[in-house]
Design a protein around this motif. Structure first.
Motif, short mmCIF file in Angstrom:
data_model
loop_
_atom_site.label_atom_id
_atom_site.label_comp_id
_atom_site.label_asym_id
_atom_site.label_seq_id
_atom_site.Cartn_x
_atom_site.Cartn_y
_atom_site.Cartn_z
N TRP A 1 6.62 1.61 0.32
CA TRP A 1 5.71 1.15 1.36
C TRP A 1 6.19 1.58 2.74
O TRP A 1 5.38 2.04 3.58
N ASN B 1 1.40 -2.99 -9.17
CA ASN B 1 1.42 -2.40 -7.83
C ASN B 1 0.59 -1.13 -7.78
O ASN B 1 -0.13 -0.89 -6.81
N VAL C 1 -2.73 -0.36 -5.45
CA VAL C 1 -2.82 0.85 -4.63
C VAL C 1 -4.07 1.65 -4.99
O VAL C 1 -4.77 2.18 -4.11
N LEU D 1 1.65 6.34 -1.55
CA LEU D 1 2.13 5.27 -2.43
C LEU D 1 1.87 5.59 -3.89
O LEU D 1 2.70 5.29 -4.76
#
Length: 318
Positions: free
Chosen positions: A149, A65, A69, A110
């Motif tokens: 998120w 993740n 990002v 994020l």
């Protein structure tokens, strides 16, 4: 001069890194190389974690993740800058500026949240190893990413809507290579007191909160490591979080270096150059930091290359 309503603004003018024409090809080649390395390195991390069942763990779920990002974060600013250099056009439309600012805030937030989540993951793994799989279950991992998120999207949307309420003067030159929120606010003719308050509050809460969580997690990790009797056990425990600690150090040092540097507000060019550290350099280095000293990632990448090699041989054989 009368302020111009935001609905009448059609474009902004972005700053160049160098006004010397002979240096533009060098700047273009440098940033293109860094962007391609960032894309390739982070995509490899994502593909390795998806394709290898050994990496289907919470730590590598969060890492994939973070890689996504980082790709998105860099893609928010660098392609537009490369396009401006190539076309020798420094203009960005008002709509493009708002969109760029929205996604920049989103992916920067994020990055901050995911680093804090990964610190919590390392805390549970080192301090509560017997309960790790129970605590860091797939539902909790998915929920932590989802919350990151949601908060990032809501905060970015809030800042976007607040900027849309402002009026701007005739000077539309942004002293930065992208639409950075603080620089855009400085161009406004209308009162930005509420915008500034929200910005400072968010920096304290959404920036300081995750950072405090990281510090707390690592303070507990250090206490747990000190309680391990063998030197080998201490080294093994510390090595599992060394890569994450390096990324945290690089990210926060670059961010704090930009925003706490007293020379940055007075020198837009030095401030923009310093921003490259956390917008371009840090996302580029993250895959190297996580893969060079990580046997799991190295093994997964090796197996991934072997699979690609076998598929390539089968295609050539046909």
């Amino acid at each position: 001069m009368e302020p111009q309503n935001i609905s009448e603004v059609s474009e902004f003018l972005l700053m160049e890194f160098s006004e010397a024409p002979e240096l533009q090809p060098l700047v273009f080649g440098l940033f293109l190389s860094m962007y391609l390395i960032t894309m390739f390195g982070n995509l490899l991390i994502i593909l390795a974690t998806i394709s290898d069942s050994h990496l289907h763990t919470p730590m590598y779920f969060f890492l994939s993740n973070l890689s996504f990002v980082d790709i998105s974060f860099t893609s928010t600013t660098v392609p537009k800058m490369l396009w401006n250099i190539q076309t020798q056009n420094k203009l960005i439309t008002f709509e493009g500026c708002i969109i760029q600012m929205y996604f920049y805030i989103l992916f920067a937030s994020l990055d901050d949240f995911l680093l804090a989540v990964m610190a919590y993951d390392r805390f549970v793994a080192i301090c509560h190893p017997l309960h790790y799989t129970v605590i860091m279950n797939p539902r909790l991992c998915g929920l932590l990413v989802l919350i990151s998120w949601v908060v990032g999207v809501m905060y970015s949307l809030l800042q976007k809507l607040m900027v849309l309420q402002l009026s701007f003067c005739a000077d539309f030159k942004i002293p930065h290579f992208f639409c950075e929120l603080n620089q855009v606010l400085q161009l406004a003719c209308s009162d930005t007191f509420f915008n500034d308050m929200v910005l400072y509050f968010a920096a304290t809460l959404l920036g300081g909160g995750p950072f405090a969580g990281i510090l707390y997690s690592y303070s507990k990790i250090v206490s747990c490591i000190r309680g391990i009797s063998s030197a080998e056990g201490k080294y093994k425990a510390f090595s599992t979080c060394a890569s994450h600690l390096s990324v945290v150090f690089l990210f926060y040092c670059s961010v704090l270096g930009v925003h706490l540097n007293p020379a940055a507000p007075h020198s837009s060019r030095s401030g923009a150059a310093a921003s490259v550290m956390y917008t371009v350099v840090t996302p580029m280095l993250n895959p190297f930091i996580y893969s060079l000293r990580n046997k799991d990632i190295k093994g997964a990448l090796k197996r991934f290359y072997e699979i690609l090699g076998r598929k390539g041989q089968l295609c050539w054989g046909k």
